[in-house]
Write a protein that holds these residues in place. Structure first.
Motif, PDB file in Angstrom:
ATOM      1  N   VAL A  58      50.795 -38.960  41.399  1.00  0.00           N
ATOM      2  CA  VAL A  58      50.572 -40.387  41.615  1.00  0.00           C
ATOM      3  C   VAL A  58      49.867 -40.644  42.940  1.00  0.00           C
ATOM      4  N   ASP A  59      50.368 -40.064  44.013  1.00  0.00           N
ATOM      5  CA  ASP A  59      49.755 -40.249  45.329  1.00  0.00           C
ATOM      6  C   ASP A  59      48.834 -39.070  45.592  1.00  0.00           C
ATOM      7  N   THR A  60      47.535 -39.311  45.481  1.00  0.00           N
ATOM      8  CA  THR A  60      46.557 -38.231  45.631  1.00  0.00           C
ATOM      9  C   THR A  60      45.963 -38.176  47.034  1.00  0.00           C
ATOM     10  N   SER A  61      46.525 -38.920  47.977  1.00  0.00           N
ATOM     11  CA  SER A  61      45.957 -38.972  49.325  1.00  0.00           C
ATOM     12  C   SER A  61      46.004 -37.615  50.037  1.00  0.00           C
ATOM     13  N   ASN A  62      46.922 -36.755  49.667  1.00  0.00           N
ATOM     14  CA  ASN A  62      47.032 -35.427  50.298  1.00  0.00           C
ATOM     15  C   ASN A  62      46.476 -34.315  49.414  1.00  0.00           C
ATOM     16  N   CYS A  63      45.712 -34.660  48.408  1.00  0.00           N
ATOM     17  CA  CYS A  63      45.161 -33.658  47.494  1.00  0.00           C
ATOM     18  C   CYS A  63      43.803 -33.177  47.996  1.00  0.00           C
ATOM     19  N   PRO A  64      43.683 -31.895  48.347  1.00  0.00           N
ATOM     20  CA  PRO A  64      42.374 -31.390  48.766  1.00  0.00           C
ATOM     21  C   PRO A  64      41.455 -31.238  47.546  1.00  0.00           C
ATOM     22  N   PHE A  65      40.164 -31.454  47.780  1.00  0.00           N
ATOM     23  CA  PHE A  65      39.186 -31.288  46.702  1.00  0.00           C
ATOM     24  C   PHE A  65      38.951 -29.807  46.434  1.00  0.00           C
ATOM     25  N   ARG A  66      38.680 -29.490  45.170  1.00  0.00           N
ATOM     26  CA  ARG A  66      38.365 -28.112  44.781  1.00  0.00           C
ATOM     27  C   ARG A  66      36.898 -27.863  45.079  1.00  0.00           C
ATOM     28  N   LYS A  67      36.636 -26.779  45.778  1.00  0.00           N
ATOM     29  CA  LYS A  67      35.256 -26.455  46.145  1.00  0.00           C
ATOM     30  C   LYS A  67      34.544 -25.652  45.066  1.00  0.00           C
TER      31      LYS A  67
END
Length: 134
Positions: A58-67
């Motif tokens: 739900v909270d994606t603020s701490n989700c790093p993007f996949r490179k």
């Protein structure tokens, strides 16, 4: 004498229009809009980027993007009346991985939306995207 006459006509016009404004203000919203003025054609162009968070987060603020995954370029178009998405013409969505997305494909998306009846009849209704004109 003519100057006084023009002054009286101007004052009369202002007083008359003030009454008209009050009458207009009392009209229901639908009458103020007139027929067809609450119809909006929307074209969204956006990019999606994969993250490392599990599905359902739900909270994606701490989700790093996949490179290791490319961005996905998406475009959607749809018609709304009074803020509600309409079933006809059917909303359109097109998503393509960004490395494969070309300028020709972007133009094709806009043209498809115009041809499907999303355009109100004015030339180039959906042809403007940001600062780009087709």
């Amino acid at each position: 004498m003519a100057g006084v006459f023009l002054l009286l006509v101007g004052v009369g016009t202002l007083l008359g229009s003030a009454g008209a404004q009050e009458a207009y203000d009392r009209l229901p919203r639908n009458f103020k809009l007139g027929p067809g003025n609450d119809v909006i054609y929307i074209y969204h162009n956006f990019y999606l980027k994969a993250t490392q968070c599990p599905k359902g987060t739900v909270d994606t603020s701490n989700c790093p993007f996949r490179k290791n995954k490319p961005e996905v370029g998406c475009a959607i178009c749809y018609k709304t009346i009074a803020g509600k998405i309409q079933a006809s013409p059917k909303p359109y969505i097109s998503c393509t991985r960004k490395p494969a997305l070309t300028e020709a494909m972007k133009r094709k998306r806009v043209n498809y939306c115009n041809e499907m009846g999303y355009s109100s009849g004015a030339p180039g209704g959906l042809a403007e995207i940001g600062d780009t004109h087709f």
